[in-house]
Design an enzyme around this catalytic site. Structure first.
Site, PDB file in Angstrom:
ATOM      1  N   ARG A  37      -2.407  46.909  33.638  1.00 12.17           N
ATOM      2  CA  ARG A  37      -3.862  46.725  33.476  1.00 12.17           C
ATOM      3  C   ARG A  37      -4.626  47.311  34.660  1.00 12.17           C
ATOM      4  NH1 ARG A  37      -3.706  40.847  30.366  1.00 12.17           N
ATOM      5  NH2 ARG A  37      -3.618  41.836  28.312  1.00 12.17           N
ATOM      6  N   LYS A 197       5.129  36.328  10.669  1.00  7.65           N
ATOM      7  CA  LYS A 197       4.477  35.453   9.693  1.00  7.65           C
ATOM      8  C   LYS A 197       3.292  36.088   8.989  1.00  7.65           C
ATOM      9  CE  LYS A 197       5.644  31.101  11.839  1.00  7.65           C
ATOM     10  NZ  LYS A 197       5.137  29.984  12.625  1.00  7.65           N
ATOM     11  N   GLY A 354       0.688  42.707  20.967  1.00  9.38           N
ATOM     12  CA  GLY A 354       1.712  42.386  21.970  1.00  9.38           C
ATOM     13  C   GLY A 354       3.119  42.833  21.657  1.00  9.38           C
ATOM     14  N   GLY A 377      -5.513  40.492  21.418  1.00 10.17           N
ATOM     15  CA  GLY A 377      -6.470  39.828  20.531  1.00 10.17           C
ATOM     16  C   GLY A 377      -7.549  40.761  20.014  1.00 10.17           C
TER      17      GLY A 377
HETATM   18  P1  AMP Z   1       4.424  38.973  15.466  1.00 12.75           P
HETATM   19  O1  AMP Z   1       4.116  38.348  16.782  1.00 12.75           O
HETATM   20  O2  AMP Z   1       3.785  38.297  14.309  1.00 12.75           O
HETATM   21  O3  AMP Z   1       4.167  40.476  15.467  1.00 12.75           O
HETATM   22  O4  AMP Z   1       5.982  38.755  15.203  1.00 12.75           O
HETATM   23  C1  AMP Z   1       6.943  39.341  15.990  1.00 12.75           C
HETATM   24  C2  AMP Z   1       8.209  38.579  15.843  1.00 12.75           C
HETATM   25  O5  AMP Z   1       8.669  38.642  14.518  1.00 12.75           O
HETATM   26  C3  AMP Z   1       9.326  39.122  16.702  1.00 12.75           C
HETATM   27  O6  AMP Z   1       9.660  38.151  17.646  1.00 12.75           O
HETATM   28  C4  AMP Z   1      10.471  39.357  15.716  1.00 12.75           C
HETATM   29  O7  AMP Z   1      11.707  38.939  16.210  1.00 12.75           O
HETATM   30  C5  AMP Z   1      10.070  38.517  14.532  1.00 12.75           C
HETATM   31  N1  AMP Z   1      10.664  39.013  13.291  1.00 12.75           N
HETATM   32  C6  AMP Z   1      10.482  40.192  12.719  1.00 12.75           C
HETATM   33  N2  AMP Z   1      11.227  40.303  11.595  1.00 12.75           N
HETATM   34  C7  AMP Z   1      11.916  39.146  11.455  1.00 12.75           C
HETATM   35  C8  AMP Z   1      12.842  38.657  10.492  1.00 12.75           C
HETATM   36  N3  AMP Z   1      13.224  39.400   9.436  1.00 12.75           N
HETATM   37  N4  AMP Z   1      13.335  37.422  10.672  1.00 12.75           N
HETATM   38  C9  AMP Z   1      12.956  36.686  11.741  1.00 12.75           C
HETATM   39  N5  AMP Z   1      12.085  37.088  12.681  1.00 12.75           N
HETATM   40  C10 AMP Z   1      11.570  38.312  12.543  1.00 12.75           C
END
Ligand code: AMP
Length: 396
Positions: A37, A197, A354, A377
């Protein structure tokens, strides 16, 4: 002409320039563990100082509730001086007589950091009285902190209404990249959205299906879609209660003529563990007692073909559990392919959020994308199509 004012239009010689930057660097035991940063704001600070401005730097650090010296910006100001290779003064106060005296002592080209803006409740409340106190310290306002632009705080939004306001060079580069990515993209425009998610990315998916020509859905969130479509996903991570939401997003995509690309195969394992025994299965044959931890080779081919079709790519979220090998392979393969297309001049690639930045670093290609945003964010809210108050306030 850009939609916002830049440093090209600012006459700073001899003027007090309030510069809002992102100095919220990660620290452990008083040591900065990642200075990205700081590095990013150096061009703006050097340019303003070289042009003879008197720089008064505003930034927040951490999430203090009132004045709390564990969140002082003093050590960060010292580090900034080392990076700039010139003295950087520090004032123990953000506003009031101490800050005013420190500003009054500045000569042309000098640089001063004021104490953490969040030591004052008026910062996050965008309190007009606090904005007025800050505005007393400057003749011009430059915002170079895109990462805080989704917040309407005193130092990120309020000040732009009281002083002539300009985007710094880092903000300018970010806004130029985002314009190329989603606002005025060269089509076909393809988005890749992955991550754990659906629940954290509903607004984002709903906005993207309206704007992009094709949407690749990967990562854990793809499982929720596959489940909603009636596929067996074994013990995979999924938010089954969000099946109606997933179906609604698929319907919105159909209405907007947005092609949806979901995995056709997955790398499955019995456990979520580095090096776990694994196997690729077609989506119609996922074993009941296993979980999908990455997209499979046929899916990667399909995703790479979508990247080949694209003139512009926007990417957020990994395609699998990339932190644990070998479930990083889908993400790494697609990231490298997008990087190669970018290098060949065939693709404008904009990525952010991130985990996306770590995933691209892990693939060794973060420098090869057209632009990688480190603003978590603010980047996500931009992908969600939400207004960014800090950016809107800079519009000419
Ligand atoms: P996000 O912060 O929503 O971008 O999610 C990132 C996280 O999703 C990472 O820590 C990945 O390990 C997890 N992730 C991605 N694909 C899978 C999967 N098929 N099963 C479990 N975790 C996952």
């Amino acid at each position: 002409m850009k939609a916002f004012r830049t440093l090209d239009q600012a006459d700073v010689k001899g003027k007090r320039v309030l510069v809002r930057v992102d100095l919220n660097v990660p620290m452990e035991n008083g040591r900065i563990t990642d200075a990205t940063r700081i590095e990013r704001i150096l061009p703006t600070l050097r340019e303003l100082s070289d042009k003879g401005g008197k720089l008064v730097i505003l930034a927040h650090f951490g999430r203090p509730k009132g004045r709390d010296l564990k969140d002082t910006l003093r050590p960060v100001a010292e580090a900034l001086g080392q990076h700039l290779k010139k003295p950087v003064a520090f004032a123990d106060e953000t506003i009031g007589p101490v800050a005013e005296a420190a500003v009054a002592a500045l000569k042309d080209g000098d640089i001063l950091v004021l104490e953490n803006t969040r030591f004052h409740a008026g910062e996050e409340k965008n309190d007009p009285a606090f904005v007025k106190e800050l505005a007393k310290l400057g003749d011009l306002y430059v915002n170079d902190a895109f990462s805080t632009a989704h917040r309407a705080h005193a130092s990120t939004e309020g000040l732009a209404h009281l002083l002539p306001a300009f985007a710094g060079r880092t903000m300018e580069a970010e806004l130029d990249a985002l314009t190329k990515g989603l606002e005025a993209p060269t089509r076909p425009l393809v988005a890749i959205v992955g991550g754990a998610k659906v629940s954290s990315k509903i607004d984002l998916l709903e906005n993207l299906v309206k704007k992009v020509d094709a949407l690749v859905i990967g990562g854990g969130m793809a499982n929720t879609f596959l489940h909603a479509m009636g596929m067996g996903i074994g013990k995979s991570l999924a938010e089954k209660d969000l099946a109606p939401t997933a179906l609604r997003i698929l319907a919105q995509a159909r209405e907007s003529n947005c092609a949806i690309i979901l995995p056709v195969d997955g790398i499955c394992a019995y456990e979520f563990k580095a090096g776990a025994a694994n196997h690729a299965y077609g989506m119609d044959a996922i074993p009941d007692d296993q979980m999908i931890l990455d997209v499979g080779p046929q899916s990667v081919e399909r995703i790479n073909a979508a990247i080949n079709d694209a003139a512009t790519l926007v990417w957020n979220g990994p395609l699998g559990a990339f932190e644990i090998a070998p479930f990083d392979q889908g993400t790494v393969a697609a990231a490298r392919h997008a990087a190669a297309r970018t290098k060949a001049g065939k693709l404008v690639s904009v990525a952010g959020g991130g985990d996306t930045v770590s995933a691209l670093n892990h693939a060794g290609v973060a420098d090869e994308f057209t632009y990688v945003s480190t603003a978590g964010g603010a980047f996500l809210e931009w992908l969600e199509g939400k207004p960014l108050p800090g950016v809107d306030a800079l519009k000419a």
